[in-house]
Design a protein around this motif. Structure first.
Motif, mmCIF file in Angstrom:
data_model
loop_
_atom_site.group_PDB
_atom_site.id
_atom_site.type_symbol
_atom_site.label_atom_id
_atom_site.label_comp_id
_atom_site.label_asym_id
_atom_site.label_seq_id
_atom_site.Cartn_x
_atom_site.Cartn_y
_atom_site.Cartn_z
ATOM 1 N N TYR A 293 0.970 -1.314 -0.197
ATOM 2 C CA TYR A 293 -0.210 0.013 -0.152
ATOM 3 C C TYR A 293 0.770 1.035 0.079
ATOM 4 O O TYR A 293 1.181 1.879 0.936
ATOM 5 N N MET A 294 1.128 1.474 -1.239
ATOM 6 C CA MET A 294 2.080 2.834 -1.077
ATOM 7 C C MET A 294 1.519 4.063 -0.856
ATOM 8 O O MET A 294 2.431 4.951 -0.339
ATOM 9 N N CYS A 295 0.222 4.218 -0.398
ATOM 10 C CA CYS A 295 -0.416 5.307 -0.390
ATOM 11 C C CYS A 295 -0.332 5.726 1.256
ATOM 12 O O CYS A 295 -0.783 6.461 1.982
ATOM 13 N N SER A 296 -0.099 4.600 1.819
ATOM 14 C CA SER A 296 -0.214 4.320 3.367
ATOM 15 C C SER A 296 0.941 5.240 4.022
ATOM 16 O O SER A 296 1.928 5.682 3.302
ATOM 17 N N GLU A 297 0.939 5.654 5.323
ATOM 18 C CA GLU A 297 2.008 6.329 6.032
ATOM 19 C C GLU A 297 3.343 5.510 5.620
ATOM 20 O O GLU A 297 4.210 6.340 5.489
ATOM 21 N N GLN A 298 3.418 4.316 5.962
ATOM 22 C CA GLN A 298 4.469 3.327 5.642
ATOM 23 C C GLN A 298 5.111 3.494 4.334
ATOM 24 O O GLN A 298 6.457 3.798 4.229
ATOM 25 N N GLY A 299 4.041 3.478 3.394
ATOM 26 C CA GLY A 299 4.779 3.441 1.966
ATOM 27 C C GLY A 299 5.186 4.907 1.742
ATOM 28 O O GLY A 299 6.090 5.324 0.946
ATOM 29 N N GLN A 300 4.482 6.071 2.157
ATOM 30 C CA GLN A 300 4.814 7.540 1.929
ATOM 31 C C GLN A 300 6.409 7.675 2.501
ATOM 32 O O GLN A 300 7.111 8.170 2.064
ATOM 33 N N GLN A 301 6.628 7.142 3.850
ATOM 34 C CA GLN A 301 7.879 7.272 4.322
ATOM 35 C C GLN A 301 9.044 6.637 3.911
ATOM 36 O O GLN A 301 9.974 6.958 3.650
ATOM 37 N N MET A 302 8.732 5.412 3.113
ATOM 38 C CA MET A 302 9.453 4.722 2.398
ATOM 39 C C MET A 302 9.909 5.553 1.245
ATOM 40 O O MET A 302 11.233 5.408 0.557
ATOM 41 N N ILE A 303 9.054 6.312 0.418
ATOM 42 C CA ILE A 303 9.439 6.912 -0.504
ATOM 43 C C ILE A 303 10.558 8.224 -0.064
ATOM 44 O O ILE A 303 11.344 8.324 -0.632
ATOM 45 N N LYS A 304 10.053 8.977 0.942
ATOM 46 C CA LYS A 304 10.782 9.981 1.404
ATOM 47 C C LYS A 304 12.306 9.170 1.690
ATOM 48 O O LYS A 304 13.090 9.988 1.478
ATOM 49 N N ASP A 305 12.387 8.128 2.510
ATOM 50 C CA ASP A 305 13.572 7.800 2.837
ATOM 51 C C ASP A 305 14.665 7.408 1.511
ATOM 52 O O ASP A 305 15.511 7.711 1.457
ATOM 53 N N ALA A 306 13.842 6.903 0.706
ATOM 54 C CA ALA A 306 14.474 6.359 -0.749
ATOM 55 C C ALA A 306 15.084 7.808 -1.449
ATOM 56 O O ALA A 306 16.195 7.753 -2.020
ATOM 57 N N ILE A 307 14.192 8.657 -1.542
ATOM 58 C CA ILE A 307 14.636 10.101 -2.012
ATOM 59 C C ILE A 307 15.951 10.491 -1.540
ATOM 60 O O ILE A 307 16.844 10.664 -2.011
ATOM 61 N N GLY A 308 15.978 10.387 -0.115
ATOM 62 C CA GLY A 308 16.975 10.826 0.710
ATOM 63 C C GLY A 308 18.209 10.118 0.346
ATOM 64 O O GLY A 308 19.592 10.538 0.104
ATOM 65 N N GLU A 309 18.094 8.722 0.395
ATOM 66 C CA GLU A 309 19.094 7.699 0.588
ATOM 67 C C GLU A 309 19.842 7.702 -0.918
ATOM 68 O O GLU A 309 20.914 7.515 -0.962
ATOM 69 N N HIS A 310 19.107 8.164 -1.847
ATOM 70 C CA HIS A 310 19.308 7.292 -3.067
ATOM 71 C C HIS A 310 19.591 9.008 -3.954
ATOM 72 O O HIS A 310 19.909 8.736 -5.080
ATOM 73 N N GLN A 311 19.508 9.894 -3.292
ATOM 74 C CA GLN A 311 19.457 11.105 -3.882
ATOM 75 C C GLN A 311 18.706 11.448 -5.172
ATOM 76 O O GLN A 311 19.075 11.910 -6.275
ATOM 77 N N LEU A 312 17.346 10.789 -5.128
ATOM 78 C CA LEU A 312 16.461 10.873 -6.432
ATOM 79 C C LEU A 312 16.069 12.439 -6.478
ATOM 80 O O LEU A 312 15.774 12.912 -5.857
ATOM 81 N N ASP A 313 16.345 12.589 -7.902
ATOM 82 C CA ASP A 313 15.461 14.016 -8.362
ATOM 83 C C ASP A 313 14.204 13.859 -9.135
ATOM 84 O O ASP A 313 13.482 14.863 -9.677
ATOM 85 N N ARG A 314 13.754 12.718 -9.377
ATOM 86 C CA ARG A 314 12.445 12.263 -9.968
ATOM 87 C C ARG A 314 11.864 11.036 -9.449
ATOM 88 O O ARG A 314 12.618 10.016 -9.204
ATOM 89 N N ILE A 315 10.559 11.119 -9.160
ATOM 90 C CA ILE A 315 10.077 9.574 -8.997
ATOM 91 C C ILE A 315 8.800 9.422 -9.833
ATOM 92 O O ILE A 315 8.034 10.121 -10.373
ATOM 93 N N VAL A 316 8.468 8.132 -9.818
ATOM 94 C CA VAL A 316 7.296 7.709 -10.664
ATOM 95 C C VAL A 316 6.721 6.790 -9.607
ATOM 96 O O VAL A 316 7.372 5.794 -9.076
ATOM 97 N N ILE A 317 5.359 7.033 -9.363
ATOM 98 C CA ILE A 317 4.693 5.985 -8.613
ATOM 99 C C ILE A 317 3.573 5.347 -9.530
ATOM 100 O O ILE A 317 2.760 6.011 -9.906
ATOM 101 N N ALA A 318 3.701 4.138 -9.397
ATOM 102 C CA ALA A 318 2.700 3.392 -10.340
ATOM 103 C C ALA A 318 1.906 2.200 -9.698
ATOM 104 O O ALA A 318 2.454 1.870 -8.594
#
Length: 67
Positions: free
Chosen positions: A42-67
């Protein structure tokens, strides 16, 4: 070069019941510019959203795709 993250949601069984989400993420990892790809039930859950935030910082992402 872009640093893209791809996040594929199972959406419970709504999507995962029809789409091989693990295969989609694995294929995304092979694309140029993709630095991170993962799935979550469930990517829209709080845990899923936190996972996205963590990955953005950890992998220095500048673009994301959520499917």
């Amino acid at each position: 070069m872009s640093r893209i993250g791809v996040f594929v949601c199972h959406c419970g069984t709504n999507i995962a019941g029809n789409v091989d989400v693990e295969r989609v993420a694995a294929s995304a990892r092979e694309l140029s510019g993709v630095r991170f790809a993962s799935t979550y039930k469930y990517m829209c859950s709080e845990q899923g959203q936190q996972m996205i935030k963590d990955a953005i910082g950890e992998h220095q992402l500048d673009r994301i795709v959520i499917a």
